[in-house]
Scaffold this active site. Structure first.
Site, PDB file in Angstrom:
ATOM      1  N   GLY A 171       6.939 -10.640  -8.339  1.00  0.00           N
ATOM      2  CA  GLY A 171       7.462 -12.013  -8.390  1.00  0.00           C
ATOM      3  C   GLY A 171       7.220 -12.744  -7.074  1.00  0.00           C
ATOM      4  O   GLY A 171       6.425 -12.310  -6.234  1.00  0.00           O
ATOM      5  N   ARG A 221      18.086  -5.332  -6.061  1.00  0.00           N
ATOM      6  CA  ARG A 221      19.411  -5.015  -6.578  1.00  0.00           C
ATOM      7  C   ARG A 221      19.659  -3.529  -6.364  1.00  0.00           C
ATOM      8  O   ARG A 221      18.775  -2.693  -6.603  1.00  0.00           O
ATOM      9  CB  ARG A 221      19.517  -5.346  -8.064  1.00  0.00           C
ATOM     10  N   GLU A 250      27.849  -1.837  -4.887  1.00  0.00           N
ATOM     11  CA  GLU A 250      28.188  -2.830  -3.876  1.00  0.00           C
ATOM     12  C   GLU A 250      29.620  -3.355  -4.038  1.00  0.00           C
ATOM     13  O   GLU A 250      29.997  -3.670  -5.167  1.00  0.00           O
ATOM     14  CB  GLU A 250      27.180  -3.979  -4.046  1.00  0.00           C
ATOM     15  N   SER A 278       3.483  -3.555 -11.330  1.00  0.00           N
ATOM     16  CA  SER A 278       4.065  -4.581 -12.183  1.00  0.00           C
ATOM     17  C   SER A 278       3.596  -4.304 -13.600  1.00  0.00           C
ATOM     18  O   SER A 278       2.545  -3.681 -13.803  1.00  0.00           O
ATOM     19  CB  SER A 278       3.559  -5.950 -11.716  1.00  0.00           C
ATOM     20  N   ARG A 279       4.387  -4.775 -14.568  1.00  0.00           N
ATOM     21  CA  ARG A 279       3.936  -4.587 -15.951  1.00  0.00           C
ATOM     22  C   ARG A 279       2.706  -5.437 -16.247  1.00  0.00           C
ATOM     23  O   ARG A 279       1.843  -5.055 -17.006  1.00  0.00           O
ATOM     24  CB  ARG A 279       5.060  -4.948 -16.926  1.00  0.00           C
ATOM     25  N   THR A 312      15.689  -5.038  -1.110  1.00  0.00           N
ATOM     26  CA  THR A 312      16.387  -6.329  -0.997  1.00  0.00           C
ATOM     27  C   THR A 312      16.568  -6.924  -2.395  1.00  0.00           C
ATOM     28  O   THR A 312      16.832  -8.108  -2.532  1.00  0.00           O
ATOM     29  CB  THR A 312      15.576  -7.329  -0.132  1.00  0.00           C
ATOM     30  N   HIS A 361      23.987  -7.465   2.214  1.00  0.00           N
ATOM     31  CA  HIS A 361      23.430  -8.360   1.187  1.00  0.00           C
ATOM     32  C   HIS A 361      23.275  -9.791   1.727  1.00  0.00           C
ATOM     33  O   HIS A 361      23.916 -10.726   1.241  1.00  0.00           O
ATOM     34  CB  HIS A 361      24.283  -8.350  -0.085  1.00  0.00           C
ATOM     35  N   ILE A 362      22.396  -9.906   2.712  1.00  0.00           N
ATOM     36  CA  ILE A 362      22.200 -11.204   3.376  1.00  0.00           C
ATOM     37  C   ILE A 362      20.805 -11.776   3.153  1.00  0.00           C
ATOM     38  O   ILE A 362      20.365 -12.651   3.902  1.00  0.00           O
ATOM     39  CB  ILE A 362      22.459 -11.096   4.901  1.00  0.00           C
ATOM     40  N   GLY A 363      20.114 -11.285   2.123  1.00  0.00           N
ATOM     41  CA  GLY A 363      18.737 -11.749   1.889  1.00  0.00           C
ATOM     42  C   GLY A 363      18.594 -13.261   1.938  1.00  0.00           C
ATOM     43  O   GLY A 363      17.683 -13.792   2.573  1.00  0.00           O
TER      44      GLY A 363
HETATM   45  C1  DGY Z   1      20.042 -13.426  -5.376  1.00  0.00           C
HETATM   46  O1  DGY Z   1      19.953 -14.648  -5.324  1.00  0.00           O
HETATM   47  O2  DGY Z   1      19.859 -12.805  -6.425  1.00  0.00           O
HETATM   48  C2  DGY Z   1      20.354 -12.732  -4.095  1.00  0.00           C
HETATM   49  O3  DGY Z   1      20.551 -11.390  -4.254  1.00  0.00           O
HETATM   50  C3  DGY Z   1      21.556 -13.370  -3.443  1.00  0.00           C
HETATM   51  O4  DGY Z   1      21.125 -14.306  -2.611  1.00  0.00           O
END
Ligand code: DGY
Length: 322
Positions: free
Chosen positions: A158, A241, A270, A180-181, A239, A288-290
């Site tokens: 993605g 899930r 989490e 990737s598929r 980063t 979880h600060i992406g």
């Molecule tokens: C998302 O948007 O899915 C992230 O994990 C949170 O910012």
């Protein structure tokens, strides 16, 4: 007068836009600095026309029903929407909207940062220095692995995966593999990337970075058997899930030296961590600060507000998942 409920405090940009676009609306925000439990959420939000939620709100079918028949739009303050029962929302004619694109750069920065931090051992170097363990420069002190010219495997093709791949390719001269598929000709043309099976990607990559959504197919995609395929010098970065990785198996693999390190921003349960994870030196663990930049979080709020305004004024929202 429409009622809009927001399940966590968000940047003012969101509420300012709501006030402009829906001046008559009643907007309520969870006043606590914590997530609401199910009963609290129902009590606070039942009867709302629009819900702005976060990835930490498990919106299952019965919760969606309990929020009441007038609910028309759920705008999630995230790109991922695995916490929302889409079929239940669809059956009730509720639009579900998310916040794609705007967090691509921010999340890619964290993924790239985690690769470098793990390879060059930033976190335990910081701990060493703070604790007085740095007694002077030495040729053998705190060596890590280099990043330039290495092979990076991206799982999930993605937007965020592609941004990470481009950064590693153009910034660090890395070879890019992806799993990737679907075929992504643009990855091959733009990045010289090769599409490979997951097993081959794990065997060949020095860095494996996860960017797939959480679905029944990707839950525990990286399990004990997959971790065994990785090199003892390689680093796993997540980063995406947490449940994409079997976190107990990850702890075992790190302890056994099956992989060199892990950089995680998301966790299987989490905010809890798998037993033993926090005690390891060869991990970098972020909360979880992406997407957590001021700019991105403000724009995510505006996107949620725009989605709510669109649906409640009878227009088509821009980023509709269903
Ligand atoms: C998302 O948007 O899915 C992230 O994990 C949170 O910012």
């Amino acid at each position: 007068m429409p009622f809009i409920y927001i399940t966590r405090a968000v940047p003012d940009a969101a509420t300012e836009l709501l006030a402009k676009g829906l001046p008559d609306a009643r907007v309520e925000i969870n006043p606590h600095d914590r997530n609401l439990n199910r009963a609290e959420l129902i009590e606070a939000a039942a009867g709302c026309d629009a819900l702005i939620c976060t990835l930490a709100d498990p919106l299952d079918a019965s919760l969606i029903e309990d929020l009441g028949p007038q609910l028309k739009v759920i705008a999630t303050y995230a790109v991922g929407y695995n916490n929302i029962h889409l079929e239940a929302a669809k059956a009730r004619g509720i639009a579900v909207c998310n916040t794609p694109d705007v967090l691509t750069d921010a999340t890619a920065e964290v993924a790239v940062g985690l690769m470098i931090a793990c390879a060059r051992r930033f976190a335990d170097g910081d701990r060493l220095t703070r604790s007085g363990g740095f007694t002077g420069w030495a040729p053998m002190l705190h060596r890590g692995h280099g990043v330039y010219g290495k092979t990076v495997g991206i799982v999930g093709a993605g937007r965020i995966g592609k941004r990470v791949a481009a950064t590693m390719k153009h910034g660090f001269g890395c070879e890019i593999l992806y799993f990737s598929r679907e075929d992504h000709v643009d990855w091959e043309n733009d990045l010289g990337a090769a599409k490979v099976e997951l097993g081959e990607l794990l065997q060949r990559s020095d860095f494996v970075s996860l960017h797939c959504p959480l679905t029944p197919d990707t839950r525990h995609l990286i399990d004990a058997d997959m971790l065994k395929l990785m090199k003892p010098t390689s680093v796993l970065v997540n980063t995406a899930r947490g449940p994409v990785v079997d976190e107990a198996a990850l702890v075992a693999a790190l302890k056994a030296g099956q992989i060199a390190g892990a950089g995680f921003d998301v966790y299987e349960h989490e905010p809890a961590l798998a037993p033993g994870l926090a005690e390891l030196d060869n991990v970098v663990l972020l909360p979880h600060i992406g997407s957590a930049t001021h700019e991105t979080r403000a724009e995510m709020g505006r996107m949620c507000a725009r989605a709510v305004i669109a649906v409640l004024t009878g227009q088509e929202p821009q980023h509709r998942v269903i």
